[in-house]
Design a protein around this motif. Structure first.
Motif, PDB file in Angstrom:
ATOM      1  N   HIS A   1       0.851  -1.175  -0.076  1.00 34.76           N
ATOM      2  CA  HIS A   1       0.059  -0.120  -0.087  1.00 34.76           C
ATOM      3  C   HIS A   1       0.944   1.371  -0.023  1.00 34.76           C
ATOM      4  O   HIS A   1       0.773   2.319  -0.611  1.00 34.76           O
ATOM      5  N   SER A   2       1.835   1.220   0.879  1.00 29.68           N
ATOM      6  CA  SER A   2       2.692   2.510   0.824  1.00 29.68           C
ATOM      7  C   SER A   2       3.550   2.773  -0.358  1.00 29.68           C
ATOM      8  O   SER A   2       3.520   4.086  -0.808  1.00 29.68           O
ATOM      9  N   LEU A   3       3.786   1.750  -1.027  1.00 25.85           N
ATOM     10  CA  LEU A   3       4.616   1.977  -2.442  1.00 25.85           C
ATOM     11  C   LEU A   3       3.258   2.504  -3.413  1.00 25.85           C
ATOM     12  O   LEU A   3       3.746   3.402  -4.136  1.00 25.85           O
ATOM     13  N   ILE A   4       2.292   2.048  -3.286  1.00 24.25           N
ATOM     14  CA  ILE A   4       1.166   2.592  -4.389  1.00 24.25           C
ATOM     15  C   ILE A   4       0.908   4.101  -3.979  1.00 24.25           C
ATOM     16  O   ILE A   4       0.685   4.945  -4.916  1.00 24.25           O
ATOM     17  N   VAL A   5       0.957   4.512  -2.753  1.00 22.14           N
ATOM     18  CA  VAL A   5       0.655   5.852  -2.213  1.00 22.14           C
ATOM     19  C   VAL A   5       1.582   6.687  -2.687  1.00 22.14           C
ATOM     20  O   VAL A   5       1.659   7.799  -3.519  1.00 22.14           O
ATOM     21  N   ALA A   6       3.112   6.223  -2.542  1.00 19.36           N
ATOM     22  CA  ALA A   6       4.058   7.033  -3.112  1.00 19.36           C
ATOM     23  C   ALA A   6       4.132   7.092  -4.720  1.00 19.36           C
ATOM     24  O   ALA A   6       4.145   8.190  -5.318  1.00 19.36           O
ATOM     25  N   ASP A   7       3.525   6.135  -5.329  1.00 22.92           N
ATOM     26  CA  ASP A   7       3.488   6.307  -6.909  1.00 22.92           C
ATOM     27  C   ASP A   7       2.324   7.278  -7.149  1.00 22.92           C
ATOM     28  O   ASP A   7       2.473   7.986  -8.092  1.00 22.92           O
ATOM     29  N   ILE A   8       1.217   7.248  -6.579  1.00 21.59           N
ATOM     30  CA  ILE A   8       0.083   8.086  -6.805  1.00 21.59           C
ATOM     31  C   ILE A   8       0.386   9.505  -6.684  1.00 21.59           C
ATOM     32  O   ILE A   8       0.008  10.382  -7.358  1.00 21.59           O
ATOM     33  N   ALA A   9       1.231   9.776  -5.380  1.00 21.27           N
ATOM     34  CA  ALA A   9       1.600  10.903  -5.079  1.00 21.27           C
ATOM     35  C   ALA A   9       2.379  11.572  -6.147  1.00 21.27           C
ATOM     36  O   ALA A   9       2.255  12.892  -6.584  1.00 21.27           O
ATOM     37  N   ASN A  10       3.203  10.816  -6.514  1.00 23.32           N
ATOM     38  CA  ASN A  10       4.300  11.304  -7.841  1.00 23.32           C
ATOM     39  C   ASN A  10       3.484  11.542  -9.031  1.00 23.32           C
ATOM     40  O   ASN A  10       3.764  12.546  -9.700  1.00 23.32           O
ATOM     41  N   ALA A  11       2.356  10.662  -9.267  1.00 17.52           N
ATOM     42  CA  ALA A  11       1.571  10.965 -10.506  1.00 17.52           C
ATOM     43  C   ALA A  11       0.882  12.390 -10.353  1.00 17.52           C
ATOM     44  O   ALA A  11       0.663  12.904 -11.264  1.00 17.52           O
ATOM     45  N   LEU A  12       0.232  12.522  -9.264  1.00 20.99           N
ATOM     46  CA  LEU A  12      -0.616  13.811  -8.805  1.00 20.99           C
ATOM     47  C   LEU A  12       0.316  15.052  -8.966  1.00 20.99           C
ATOM     48  O   LEU A  12      -0.200  16.129  -9.209  1.00 20.99           O
ATOM     49  N   SER A  13       1.490  15.025  -8.513  1.00 18.89           N
ATOM     50  CA  SER A  13       2.599  16.364  -8.376  1.00 18.89           C
ATOM     51  C   SER A  13       3.908  15.731  -9.170  1.00 18.89           C
ATOM     52  O   SER A  13       4.787  15.460  -8.460  1.00 18.89           O
ATOM     53  N   PRO A  14       3.857  15.625 -10.279  1.00 25.90           N
ATOM     54  CA  PRO A  14       4.983  15.558 -11.231  1.00 25.90           C
ATOM     55  C   PRO A  14       6.110  16.303 -10.880  1.00 25.90           C
ATOM     56  O   PRO A  14       5.973  17.362 -10.876  1.00 25.90           O
ATOM     57  N   GLY A  15       7.289  15.712 -10.621  1.00 23.55           N
ATOM     58  CA  GLY A  15       8.497  16.278 -10.073  1.00 23.55           C
ATOM     59  C   GLY A  15       8.410  16.778  -8.558  1.00 23.55           C
ATOM     60  O   GLY A  15       9.746  17.541  -8.286  1.00 23.55           O
ATOM     61  N   LEU A  16       7.914  16.025  -7.976  1.00 24.75           N
ATOM     62  CA  LEU A  16       7.753  15.877  -6.525  1.00 24.75           C
ATOM     63  C   LEU A  16       9.082  15.657  -5.870  1.00 24.75           C
ATOM     64  O   LEU A  16       9.652  14.700  -6.447  1.00 24.75           O
ATOM     65  N   SER A  17       9.653  16.354  -4.938  1.00 26.23           N
ATOM     66  CA  SER A  17      11.051  16.183  -4.387  1.00 26.23           C
ATOM     67  C   SER A  17      11.002  14.623  -3.840  1.00 26.23           C
ATOM     68  O   SER A  17      10.052  14.199  -3.250  1.00 26.23           O
ATOM     69  N   ALA A  18      12.089  14.121  -3.746  1.00 27.34           N
ATOM     70  CA  ALA A  18      12.670  13.187  -3.100  1.00 27.34           C
ATOM     71  C   ALA A  18      12.093  12.758  -1.523  1.00 27.34           C
ATOM     72  O   ALA A  18      11.720  12.149  -1.308  1.00 27.34           O
ATOM     73  N   LYS A  19      12.352  14.202  -1.171  1.00 28.11           N
ATOM     74  CA  LYS A  19      12.054  14.151   0.362  1.00 28.11           C
ATOM     75  C   LYS A  19      10.629  14.019   0.625  1.00 28.11           C
ATOM     76  O   LYS A  19       9.827  13.274   1.502  1.00 28.11           O
ATOM     77  N   TRP A  20       9.680  14.473  -0.157  1.00 29.61           N
ATOM     78  CA  TRP A  20       8.147  14.565  -0.047  1.00 29.61           C
ATOM     79  C   TRP A  20       7.749  13.048  -0.607  1.00 29.61           C
ATOM     80  O   TRP A  20       6.853  12.525  -0.082  1.00 29.61           O
ATOM     81  N   GLN A  21       8.393  12.547  -1.754  1.00 26.63           N
ATOM     82  CA  GLN A  21       8.099  11.130  -2.083  1.00 26.63           C
ATOM     83  C   GLN A  21       8.102  10.130  -0.761  1.00 26.63           C
ATOM     84  O   GLN A  21       7.605   9.037  -0.771  1.00 26.63           O
ATOM     85  N   LEU A  22       9.466  10.285  -0.007  1.00 23.65           N
ATOM     86  CA  LEU A  22       9.649   9.593   1.044  1.00 23.65           C
ATOM     87  C   LEU A  22       8.601   9.879   2.106  1.00 23.65           C
ATOM     88  O   LEU A  22       8.487   8.616   2.550  1.00 23.65           O
ATOM     89  N   ALA A  23       8.076  10.826   2.281  1.00 25.84           N
ATOM     90  CA  ALA A  23       7.155  11.177   3.120  1.00 25.84           C
ATOM     91  C   ALA A  23       5.923  10.217   2.781  1.00 25.84           C
ATOM     92  O   ALA A  23       5.289   9.683   3.570  1.00 25.84           O
ATOM     93  N   ALA A  24       5.720  10.242   1.582  1.00 25.45           N
ATOM     94  CA  ALA A  24       4.337   9.372   1.160  1.00 25.45           C
ATOM     95  C   ALA A  24       4.845   8.014   1.293  1.00 25.45           C
ATOM     96  O   ALA A  24       3.843   7.319   1.774  1.00 25.45           O
ATOM     97  N   LEU A  25       5.730   7.600   1.058  1.00 26.43           N
ATOM     98  CA  LEU A  25       6.431   6.184   1.366  1.00 26.43           C
ATOM     99  C   LEU A  25       6.032   5.561   2.726  1.00 26.43           C
ATOM    100  O   LEU A  25       5.716   4.716   3.024  1.00 26.43           O
ATOM    101  N   LEU A  26       6.353   6.564   3.716  1.00 28.21           N
ATOM    102  CA  LEU A  26       6.622   6.310   5.165  1.00 28.21           C
ATOM    103  C   LEU A  26       5.325   6.793   5.748  1.00 28.21           C
ATOM    104  O   LEU A  26       5.389   6.968   7.150  1.00 28.21           O
ATOM    105  N   HIS A  27       4.400   7.174   5.188  1.00 25.10           N
ATOM    106  CA  HIS A  27       3.090   7.803   5.728  1.00 25.10           C
ATOM    107  C   HIS A  27       2.578   6.892   6.827  1.00 25.10           C
ATOM    108  O   HIS A  27       1.907   7.338   7.435  1.00 25.10           O
ATOM    109  N   ASP A  28       2.580   5.395   6.621  1.00 23.24           N
ATOM    110  CA  ASP A  28       2.066   4.810   7.509  1.00 23.24           C
ATOM    111  C   ASP A  28       3.026   3.808   8.281  1.00 23.24           C
ATOM    112  O   ASP A  28       2.705   2.716   8.653  1.00 23.24           O
ATOM    113  N   SER A  29       4.263   4.397   8.315  1.00 20.64           N
ATOM    114  CA  SER A  29       5.339   3.372   8.956  1.00 20.64           C
ATOM    115  C   SER A  29       5.335   3.165  10.355  1.00 20.64           C
ATOM    116  O   SER A  29       5.848   2.199  10.715  1.00 20.64           O
ATOM    117  N   ALA A  30       4.259   3.952  11.254  1.00 15.33           N
ATOM    118  CA  ALA A  30       4.086   3.619  12.583  1.00 15.33           C
ATOM    119  C   ALA A  30       3.400   2.370  12.774  1.00 15.33           C
ATOM    120  O   ALA A  30       3.535   1.744  13.584  1.00 15.33           O
TER     121      ALA A  30
END
Length: 217
Positions: free
Chosen positions: A73-102
């Protein structure tokens, strides 16, 4: 007459120590994570990937030979975030990947159960996520624009998971998660054909994506 040693009234007895509830978890990396006051020094990405790949979304009520994991699920959210905001910086793509890390520690509670538990659960979740962000070197509190982006990506992922894997019809899914918008055809096709990955594959993909993004921080 033997001299008695003065007692240290502040020192806890062995009985007291033994009866104190354990509030830490031993990780496979060897780290001992304090659950009430998590330290970034005790957080390892390998533990996160391992745990998330073994935590089932939707309480395990998904179609397929494998549980649909929080790691996938986390990988999918990261992919969708990048598709919604092309050129999204690595740190915010990482935030998307880790959004459910807890959830590598607390598991994935379905939304109705989170609401029933109340604020204490959310407070704990936020504290642990903040420690994860500090550990990987991204801001603890992303801008509201990024928070909204990740939330939108999360809801879109949930829509496809619900309809493809979890038995929801489209009307139900739209009611709870909204209608997915602004996704390219390639990603939409992938989401319409979701299949749960084996845990080892989800774990490996999560780690690879993390390593790829962390190189650009």
């Amino acid at each position: 007459m033997p001299v008695q040693k003065p007692q240290n009234k502040l020192a806890p007895s062995i009985k007291t120590i033994a009866s104190t509830p354990r509030a830490w978890q031993r990780m496979l990396s060897g780290r001992r994570l304090d659950l009430l006051d998590p330290s970034p020094l005790d957080i390892e990405i390998s533990d996160i990937a391992h745990g998330l790949a073994r935590v089932a979304r939707w309480n395990g009520q998904t179609a397929g030979d494998h549980a649909f994991s929080v790691a996938q699920h986390s990988l999918i959210v990261a992919d969708i975030a990048n598709a919604l905001s092309p050129g999204l910086s690595a740190k915010w793509q990482l935030a998307a990947l880790l959004h459910d890390s807890a959830e590598y520690v607390i598991g994935d509670l379905i939304s109705p159960f989170k609401a029933a538990i109340g604020l204490d659960y959310k407070t704990f979740e936020i504290k642990l996520l903040a420690a994860v962000h500090m550990r990987v070197g991204i801001p603890v509190a992303p801008p509201q624009k990024i928070e909204r982006l990740i939330k939108s990506a999360d809801r879109m992922a949930a829509f496809y998971e619900a309809t493809v894997l979890a038995g929801f019809n489209e009307e139900e899914a739209q009611k709870f998660f909204g209608v997915p918008k602004n996704l390219n055809n390639v990603l939409t096709e992938q989401l319409c054909n979701l299949e749960p990955l084996p845990s080892y594959k989800a774990q490996d993909d999560f780690l690879k994506h993390y390593e790829h993004l962390s190189q650009d921080l």
